[in-house]
Design an enzyme around this catalytic site. Structure first.
Site, short mmCIF file in Angstrom:
data_model
loop_
_atom_site.label_atom_id
_atom_site.label_comp_id
_atom_site.label_asym_id
_atom_site.label_seq_id
_atom_site.Cartn_x
_atom_site.Cartn_y
_atom_site.Cartn_z
N ASN A 8 44.44 59.08 41.44
CA ASN A 8 44.46 58.49 42.78
C ASN A 8 44.12 57.01 42.64
O ASN A 8 42.95 56.65 42.47
CB ASN A 8 43.43 59.21 43.67
CG ASN A 8 43.34 58.60 45.06
OD1 ASN A 8 44.17 57.77 45.43
ND2 ASN A 8 42.32 58.99 45.81
N LYS A 10 44.27 54.77 44.88
CA LYS A 10 43.76 54.19 46.13
C LYS A 10 44.47 52.85 46.39
O LYS A 10 45.64 52.73 46.06
CB LYS A 10 42.24 54.05 46.07
CG LYS A 10 41.56 55.37 45.66
CD LYS A 10 40.07 55.37 45.85
CE LYS A 10 39.51 56.72 45.43
NZ LYS A 10 38.09 56.87 45.68
N HIS A 96 41.95 63.01 52.35
CA HIS A 96 40.94 62.38 51.49
C HIS A 96 39.81 61.88 52.39
O HIS A 96 40.05 61.42 53.51
CB HIS A 96 41.57 61.23 50.71
CG HIS A 96 40.65 60.71 49.64
ND1 HIS A 96 39.60 59.89 49.93
CD2 HIS A 96 40.62 60.93 48.30
CE1 HIS A 96 38.94 59.61 48.81
NE2 HIS A 96 39.55 60.23 47.81
N GLU A 98 38.24 59.24 52.46
CA GLU A 98 38.41 57.85 52.92
C GLU A 98 39.39 57.78 54.09
O GLU A 98 39.29 56.90 54.93
CB GLU A 98 38.85 56.97 51.73
CG GLU A 98 37.69 56.80 50.75
CD GLU A 98 38.07 56.48 49.32
OE1 GLU A 98 39.21 56.08 49.05
OE2 GLU A 98 37.19 56.66 48.43
N GLU A 164 36.12 67.50 46.71
CA GLU A 164 35.60 66.18 46.38
C GLU A 164 34.33 65.91 47.20
O GLU A 164 34.41 65.42 48.34
CB GLU A 164 36.62 65.09 46.71
CG GLU A 164 37.87 65.16 45.88
CD GLU A 164 38.45 63.77 45.70
OE1 GLU A 164 38.59 63.35 44.54
OE2 GLU A 164 38.72 63.09 46.70
N GLY A 170 33.05 57.79 43.41
CA GLY A 170 32.76 56.40 43.04
C GLY A 170 31.29 56.11 42.79
O GLY A 170 30.86 54.95 42.81
N SER A 207 33.97 61.00 40.50
CA SER A 207 33.35 60.45 39.28
C SER A 207 33.78 61.16 38.00
O SER A 207 33.00 61.25 37.04
CB SER A 207 31.82 60.41 39.40
OG SER A 207 31.45 59.49 40.41
N GLY A 228 39.80 59.09 40.40
CA GLY A 228 39.95 57.81 41.08
C GLY A 228 39.77 56.67 40.11
O GLY A 228 40.68 56.31 39.36
N GLY A 229 38.57 56.09 40.09
CA GLY A 229 38.30 54.88 39.30
C GLY A 229 38.79 54.95 37.86
O GLY A 229 39.39 54.00 37.35
P1 PGA Z 1 36.38 58.53 41.78
O1 PGA Z 1 37.30 58.84 43.06
O2 PGA Z 1 36.97 59.26 40.62
O3 PGA Z 1 36.44 57.03 41.63
O4 PGA Z 1 35.00 59.02 42.10
C1 PGA Z 1 37.86 60.11 43.27
C2 PGA Z 1 38.62 60.14 44.56
O5 PGA Z 1 38.17 59.53 45.55
O6 PGA Z 1 39.69 60.76 44.66
#
Ligand code: PGA
Length: 244
Positions: A8, A10, A96, A98, A164, A170, A207, A228-229
């Site tokens: 992802n 983002k 998601h 967000e 999640e 994050g 994470s 994500g990151g």
């Molecule tokens: P993250 O994000 O791996 O940076 O924690 C995961 C996500 O929001 O899908």
């Protein structure tokens, strides 16, 4: 069977970064890639599809959201599932945290799930609790309510559900493997009790990185991860995919 790995991105990236990272990922990858899905920002999906096709790669594309309206229409700023399909997606992330924080209510998400199923797009439906709900031991009843939206979807078919926890996104904090297993099994039981006709692939997200992915994927109930990151660092992401 290989576990599913979803990147992802983002609101990150550029044409240059996608060119560069996709080519490095494809040359690094030992996995068969058909189990790897990239969710780039919508404006880059068609470009990524061209690279994937020109390299005869097997990885798939997802959108990070889609409009609850399908087809064409007077919906300024919206992108329909039809348009995203035209650009090459197979999956769409829906719900998601967000997007939920930006105003996607359960009612809107039900319409987005209907839009995806109606077009043959596989939803990656995200659920997850806040730290307050985790600490007050109310997380399972909260997740249950988020799962109940699925009962209002007109024609539910096979889907991906991503657990999640908001407090893990994050933050470099991850639940224990026992906590992940508890929730993933809870989701799987919910699906088999309420929708015995469908199969759900259940992912963990929050994470995930190259150092913890092996332990997470070794939890037998976990069918894959949403990253994500760490998906923005191509060497680390390739290492994650090679664990699947
Ligand atoms: P993250 O994000 O791996 O940076 O924690 C995961 C996500 O929001 O899908």
């Amino acid at each position: 069977m290989s576990k599913l790995i979803v990147a992802n991105w983002k609101m990150n990236g550029s044409l240059n970064k996608i060119n560069n990272d996709l080519r490095i990922y494809l040359s690094n990858s030992n996995s068969n890639q058909a189990n790897v899905v990239f969710a780039f920002p919508a404006v880059y999906i068609a470009h990524a599809r061209n690279i994937i096709e020109s390299e005869s790669a097997k990885c798939k594309l997802a959108s990070q959201d889609l409009s609850m309206h399908s087809g064409n229409g007077a919906c300024t700023g919206e992108i329909s599932g039809n348009m995203l399909l035209d650009c090459g997606i197979s999956y769409s992330i829906i719900g998601h945290s967000e997007r939920r924080m930006s105003g996607d209510t359960n009612e809107i998400l039900i319409q987005k799930l209907n839009a995806a199923f109606g077009l043959g797009i596989i939803p990656i439906y995200c659920i997850g609790e806040s730290i307050e709900l985790r600490e007050s031991q109310q997380y399972l009843s909260f997740l249950h309510k988020q799962l109940e939206s699925l009962a209002k979807v007109a024609d539910i078919k096979g889907l991906v559900i991503a657990y999640e926890p908001i407090w893990a996104i994050g933050t470099s904090l991850i639940p224990t493997m026992g906590q992940i297993k508890e929730v993933i099994l809870y989701i799987k039981n919910y699906v088999s009790d309420n929708f015995p006709q469908i199969s759900a692939t259940v992912l963990y997200g929050g994470s995930v990185n190259a150092a913890n992915v092996r332990d997470i994927l070794n939890v037998p109930a976990v069918d894959g991860v949403l990253v994500g990151g760490a998906s923005l660092k191509v060497d680390e992401f390739s290492a994650i995919c090679n664990e699947a």
